[in-house]
Scaffold this motif. Sequence first.
Motif, PDB file in Angstrom:
ATOM      1  N   HIS A  65       3.451  -2.275  -5.022  1.00  0.00           N
ATOM      2  CA  HIS A  65       3.622  -1.816  -3.646  1.00  0.00           C
ATOM      3  C   HIS A  65       5.070  -1.434  -3.368  1.00  0.00           C
ATOM      4  N   ARG A  66       5.243  -0.246  -2.829  1.00  0.00           N
ATOM      5  CA  ARG A  66       6.563   0.281  -2.507  1.00  0.00           C
ATOM      6  C   ARG A  66       6.513   1.045  -1.197  1.00  0.00           C
ATOM      7  N   TRP A  67       7.655   1.193  -0.572  1.00  0.00           N
ATOM      8  CA  TRP A  67       7.780   2.043   0.611  1.00  0.00           C
ATOM      9  C   TRP A  67       9.216   2.536   0.680  1.00  0.00           C
ATOM     10  N   GLU A  68       9.387   3.627   1.386  1.00  0.00           N
ATOM     11  CA  GLU A  68      10.713   4.204   1.556  1.00  0.00           C
ATOM     12  C   GLU A  68      10.671   5.179   2.728  1.00  0.00           C
ATOM     13  N   THR A  69      11.787   5.321   3.404  1.00  0.00           N
ATOM     14  CA  THR A  69      11.915   6.358   4.421  1.00  0.00           C
ATOM     15  C   THR A  69      13.111   7.221   4.064  1.00  0.00           C
ATOM     16  N   THR A  70      12.979   8.500   4.377  1.00  0.00           N
ATOM     17  CA  THR A  70      14.106   9.427   4.264  1.00  0.00           C
ATOM     18  C   THR A  70      14.239  10.096   5.624  1.00  0.00           C
ATOM     19  N   ALA A  71      15.121  11.034   5.719  1.00  0.00           N
ATOM     20  CA  ALA A  71      15.282  11.758   6.984  1.00  0.00           C
ATOM     21  C   ALA A  71      14.027  12.557   7.324  1.00  0.00           C
ATOM     22  N   ASP A  72      13.245  12.902   6.301  1.00  0.00           N
ATOM     23  CA  ASP A  72      12.095  13.785   6.514  1.00  0.00           C
ATOM     24  C   ASP A  72      10.726  13.132   6.391  1.00  0.00           C
ATOM     25  N   VAL A  73      10.601  12.039   5.620  1.00  0.00           N
ATOM     26  CA  VAL A  73       9.271  11.474   5.347  1.00  0.00           C
ATOM     27  C   VAL A  73       9.277   9.958   5.305  1.00  0.00           C
ATOM     28  N   VAL A  74       8.069   9.417   5.469  1.00  0.00           N
ATOM     29  CA  VAL A  74       7.789   8.011   5.200  1.00  0.00           C
ATOM     30  C   VAL A  74       6.898   8.011   3.972  1.00  0.00           C
ATOM     31  N   TYR A  75       7.237   7.193   2.994  1.00  0.00           N
ATOM     32  CA  TYR A  75       6.516   7.132   1.732  1.00  0.00           C
ATOM     33  C   TYR A  75       6.008   5.711   1.530  1.00  0.00           C
ATOM     34  N   ALA A  76       4.765   5.578   1.056  1.00  0.00           N
ATOM     35  CA  ALA A  76       4.219   4.266   0.715  1.00  0.00           C
ATOM     36  C   ALA A  76       3.344   4.401  -0.521  1.00  0.00           C
ATOM     37  N   GLN A  77       3.406   3.384  -1.370  1.00  0.00           N
ATOM     38  CA  GLN A  77       2.568   3.319  -2.565  1.00  0.00           C
ATOM     39  C   GLN A  77       1.873   1.970  -2.568  1.00  0.00           C
ATOM     40  N   SER A  78       0.584   1.963  -2.868  1.00  0.00           N
ATOM     41  CA  SER A  78      -0.168   0.716  -2.926  1.00  0.00           C
ATOM     42  C   SER A  78      -1.265   0.843  -3.970  1.00  0.00           C
ATOM     43  N   GLY A  79      -1.946  -0.256  -4.206  1.00  0.00           N
ATOM     44  CA  GLY A  79      -3.061  -0.274  -5.145  1.00  0.00           C
ATOM     45  C   GLY A  79      -2.795  -1.200  -6.304  1.00  0.00           C
ATOM     46  N   TRP A  80      -3.858  -1.552  -6.998  1.00  0.00           N
ATOM     47  CA  TRP A  80      -3.749  -2.410  -8.182  1.00  0.00           C
ATOM     48  C   TRP A  80      -4.002  -1.568  -9.412  1.00  0.00           C
ATOM     49  N   VAL A  81      -5.234  -1.127  -9.557  1.00  0.00           N
ATOM     50  CA  VAL A  81      -5.606  -0.280 -10.677  1.00  0.00           C
ATOM     51  C   VAL A  81      -5.491   1.179 -10.253  1.00  0.00           C
ATOM     52  N   ASN A  82      -6.131   1.520  -9.158  1.00  0.00           N
ATOM     53  CA  ASN A  82      -6.023   2.863  -8.588  1.00  0.00           C
ATOM     54  C   ASN A  82      -4.872   2.866  -7.598  1.00  0.00           C
TER      55      ASN A  82
END
Length: 152
Positions: A65-82
């Motif tokens: 699990h990860r997340w990040e913000t930039t000036a333009d976007v919000v990004y998130a990653q999740s999941g175990w296998v998929n």
Amino acid sequence: MSRRAVRYWTARAALGWLALTAGQVVWFVLDRHDAGIAHIIGLAVTVLLAAAHLAVMPRWRFAVHRWETTADVVYAQSGWVNRERRLAPMSRIQTVDTQQGLFERAFRLTNVTVTTASARGPIRVHALDDAVAENLVAEITARAGAAEDDAT
């Protein structure tokens, strides 16, 4: 993610495994005339699966699990296998919410939900330190408000 998330996910999963184990013990006690090796094997398998799940799941989830913000976007990653990776342009953000259940409060963790006009649904960032979540909400709100293009 907060490092406390590992303990939180472990404790939350342990409650489910304890409920299943307790149910098997009650079944064993109430089913005395047929109590036998099948009950014991079932209980042993449950305990082994629980131990493996509790040892692997929280750490794996923390690693993925990860997340990040930039000036333009919000990004998130999740999941175990998929794994799912989601990007939301600041100009598409409609609301930013926080959620914190009783169990999460005990671990001082907060979840953040970023809602957009996407049919795919909101982006969720789980198990952040309370202060990090508060700062994240303020940052996204300010950046989304300052976004020049309104794509919603």
